[in-house]
Scaffold this active site. Structure first.
Site, short mmCIF file in Angstrom:
data_model
loop_
_atom_site.label_atom_id
_atom_site.label_comp_id
_atom_site.label_asym_id
_atom_site.label_seq_id
_atom_site.Cartn_x
_atom_site.Cartn_y
_atom_site.Cartn_z
N TYR A 118 0.86 -1.19 0.00
CA TYR A 118 0.00 0.00 0.00
C TYR A 118 0.89 1.24 0.00
O TYR A 118 1.99 1.24 0.57
CB TYR A 118 -0.90 -0.02 1.25
CG TYR A 118 -1.81 1.18 1.37
CD1 TYR A 118 -1.58 2.16 2.33
CD2 TYR A 118 -2.88 1.35 0.50
CE1 TYR A 118 -2.41 3.26 2.45
CE2 TYR A 118 -3.73 2.46 0.60
CZ TYR A 118 -3.49 3.41 1.57
OH TYR A 118 -4.31 4.52 1.67
N ASP A 158 -1.65 15.43 7.20
CA ASP A 158 -2.42 14.72 6.15
C ASP A 158 -3.71 15.48 5.86
O ASP A 158 -4.81 15.03 6.19
CB ASP A 158 -2.72 13.28 6.65
CG ASP A 158 -3.42 12.45 5.60
OD1 ASP A 158 -4.09 11.48 6.00
OD2 ASP A 158 -3.33 12.80 4.39
N ASP A 185 -3.00 5.77 -2.44
CA ASP A 185 -3.99 6.69 -1.86
C ASP A 185 -4.04 7.94 -2.73
O ASP A 185 -3.11 8.74 -2.74
CB ASP A 185 -3.51 7.03 -0.44
CG ASP A 185 -4.46 7.94 0.29
OD1 ASP A 185 -4.23 8.14 1.50
OD2 ASP A 185 -5.43 8.44 -0.31
N ASP A 223 -6.24 10.29 -2.31
CA ASP A 223 -6.99 11.30 -1.54
C ASP A 223 -8.34 11.60 -2.21
O ASP A 223 -9.08 10.69 -2.55
CB ASP A 223 -6.14 12.57 -1.37
CG ASP A 223 -5.07 12.37 -0.29
OD1 ASP A 223 -4.09 13.13 -0.30
OD2 ASP A 223 -5.20 11.45 0.54
N HIS A 277 -7.32 4.56 -4.59
CA HIS A 277 -8.61 4.84 -3.96
C HIS A 277 -8.85 6.34 -3.92
O HIS A 277 -7.94 7.14 -3.71
CB HIS A 277 -8.76 4.17 -2.59
CG HIS A 277 -7.86 4.61 -1.48
ND1 HIS A 277 -7.99 5.82 -0.84
CD2 HIS A 277 -6.83 3.96 -0.87
CE1 HIS A 277 -7.09 5.90 0.11
NE2 HIS A 277 -6.37 4.80 0.11
N GLU A 325 -11.48 9.26 -2.23
CA GLU A 325 -12.40 9.39 -1.08
C GLU A 325 -13.40 10.51 -1.30
O GLU A 325 -13.22 11.38 -2.16
CB GLU A 325 -11.59 9.62 0.21
CG GLU A 325 -10.85 10.90 0.28
CD GLU A 325 -9.72 10.86 1.35
OE1 GLU A 325 -8.87 9.95 1.30
OE2 GLU A 325 -9.70 11.78 2.18
N CYS A 329 -7.24 13.27 7.98
CA CYS A 329 -7.09 11.84 8.18
C CYS A 329 -8.47 11.25 8.50
O CYS A 329 -9.25 11.83 9.27
CB CYS A 329 -6.16 11.55 9.36
SG CYS A 329 -6.44 9.93 10.12
N ARG A 355 -13.50 5.14 -1.69
CA ARG A 355 -13.48 5.23 -0.23
C ARG A 355 -14.58 6.16 0.22
O ARG A 355 -14.77 7.24 -0.35
CB ARG A 355 -12.12 5.73 0.25
CG ARG A 355 -12.11 6.21 1.70
CD ARG A 355 -10.71 6.52 2.19
NE ARG A 355 -10.71 7.54 3.22
CZ ARG A 355 -9.62 7.90 3.89
NH1 ARG A 355 -8.45 7.30 3.64
NH2 ARG A 355 -9.68 8.85 4.81
N GLU A 414 -14.17 3.69 5.38
CA GLU A 414 -13.18 4.21 6.33
C GLU A 414 -13.73 4.22 7.75
O GLU A 414 -14.90 4.50 7.99
CB GLU A 414 -12.77 5.63 5.91
CG GLU A 414 -11.89 6.38 6.90
CD GLU A 414 -10.46 5.83 7.01
OE1 GLU A 414 -9.53 6.64 7.10
OE2 GLU A 414 -10.27 4.60 7.03
N ASN A 433 -9.05 -0.94 6.88
CA ASN A 433 -7.91 -0.09 7.19
C ASN A 433 -7.49 -0.32 8.64
O ASN A 433 -8.16 0.16 9.56
CB ASN A 433 -8.29 1.38 6.98
CG ASN A 433 -7.17 2.33 7.37
OD1 ASN A 433 -6.05 1.90 7.63
ND2 ASN A 433 -7.47 3.60 7.42
C1 LIG Z 1 -5.24 5.28 5.01
C2 LIG Z 1 -4.87 6.75 5.07
O1 LIG Z 1 -5.72 7.49 4.20
C3 LIG Z 1 -3.46 6.98 4.59
O2 LIG Z 1 -3.21 8.09 4.08
O3 LIG Z 1 -2.61 6.09 4.80
C4 LIG Z 1 -4.95 7.33 6.52
C5 LIG Z 1 -4.13 6.50 7.49
C6 LIG Z 1 -3.95 7.16 8.85
O4 LIG Z 1 -3.97 8.40 8.93
O5 LIG Z 1 -3.76 6.43 9.84
C7 LIG Z 1 -6.43 7.41 6.91
O6 LIG Z 1 -7.04 8.46 6.60
O7 LIG Z 1 -6.94 6.44 7.48
MG LIG Z 2 -4.81 8.98 3.18
#
Ligand SMILES: C[C@](O)(C(=O)O)[C@H](CC(=O)O)C(=O)O
Ligand SMILES: [Mg+2]
Length: 307
Positions: free
Chosen positions: A48, A62, A89, A91, A116, A118, A126, A161, A191, A213
């Site tokens: 991943y 993030d 990812d 986004d 993916h 979202e 996040c 997502r 998610e 996840n």
């Molecule tokens: C899966 C995720 O989108 C990621 O960017 O890895 C994050 C992971 C995290 O922040 O723990 C997420 O939004 O869950």
């Molecule tokens: Mg992410």
């Protein structure tokens, strides 16, 4: 050596076959290109490529600050280092529908096996934090439809997502998962599911593969691969785990260096030089050199000691 000999399309087909196999596909997050061959050698089914990790490595939160250029570059760097499928990812798709189409082209060209997208608003956050917002259904569907329409390789996996469970609950997540499947999503990433029962509910709601996840410090308990397989989950990611493990070890050992002035005592815990050279296939480069620099032209040895 240099890059995997498995083509992007072969990896995309392998990803789809794995998701259809009935066996949970285990995708740890490759936090650097060098970690991708380690994931492969340890027998996992894929790697991943986390957006949170890409942001963190740049010292950013993030919240959608990484650019498509940065994400595609990282996707290329990691995908070339493994024979395994890679899931990246993407986004929210870096903007509106046309931006999503461009993102699909760039990530497809980078050689990833799937991506993916979202349904959060921009700026995203996040998925395991509170205070998230999602776009209206028609907007979320538009993103997926644009991605499906844009891909050139029909084997590239487009995963939808939805973050709506954290905003409007499980029933809303089931409804949105169905709508995103109808929009053409090849798989669903629900998610921040809280329980195994919630994964089972999404499993029942859609026919396409679903992802779990298993990120630390989030809303989901860290279920085992067997627990997730037992409720019909098809792929589990551990997106930020390797970065968190590495940074935890780095902080501990740097503290030792700061305090004692030496890392002598830490050497036994380090990856050895030999192991590093195994991971980056050092021997193949030496063999290549010998083959090239000891190339023999009748009567004359070019390069090497004689050239
Ligand atoms: C899966 C995720 O989108 C990621 O960017 O890895 C994050 C992971 C995290 O922040 O723990 C997420 O939004 O869950
Ligand atoms: Mg992410």
């Amino acid at each position: 050596m240099l890059s995997t000999s498995v083509t992007p399309n072969e990896k995309r087909k392998a990803l789809r076959a794995g998701l259809a196999s009935g066996t949970l596909q285990r995708f740890p997050g490759a936090f650097t290109p060098l970690s991708a061959p380690l994931i492969q050698q340890l027998g996992f089914e894929g790697a991943y490529i986390s957006g949170a990790v890409m942001a963190a490595e740049l010292g950013l939160p993030d919240i959608g600050l990484t650019t498509l250029t940065e994400v595609a570059q990282r996707g290329r760097e990691i995908s070339r280092m493994t024979d395994l499928p890679t899931l990246i990812d993407a986004d929210t798709g870096f903007g509106e529908a046309m931006n999503v189409a461009r993102a699909v082209h760039e990530l497809e060209d980078a050689g990833v096996s799937g991506l993916h997208l979202e349904d959060q608003v921009n700026p995203k956050r996040c998925g395991h934090l509170d205070g998230k917002e999602v776009v209206p259904l028609d907007h979320a569907v538009q993103r997926i439809a644009a991605a499906v329409a844009a891909r050139r390789d029909s084997d590239l996996l487009i995963m939808a997502r939805t973050d709506i469970r954290g905003v409007a609950g499980l029933e809303a997540a089931k409804d949105r998962a169905k709508a995103l499947e109808a929009a053409g999503a090849d798989a669903i990433f629900p998610e921040a599911m809280a329980t195994l029962e919630e994964f089972a509910a999404i499993r029942e709601a859609v026919d396409v593969p679903i992802l779990a996840n298993m990120t630390e410090f989030g809303k989901s308990a860290l279920f085992t691969h067997q627990q997730l397989q037992d409720v019909g989950v098809n792929i589990a990611i551990h997106p930020v785990s390797l970065l968190r493990i590495a940074m935890g070890a780095i902080e501990r050992e740097l503290g030792v260096l700061a305090e004692t002035g030496t890392l002598e005592g830490a050497v036994e815990r380090m990856q050895t030089r030999a192991r590093l050279y195994e991971l980056n296939d050092y021997a193949a480069y030496s063999a290549f050199d010998e083959g090239v620099f000891d190339f023999e032209v009748p009567g004359r040895l070019i390069g090497g000691a004689h050239g």
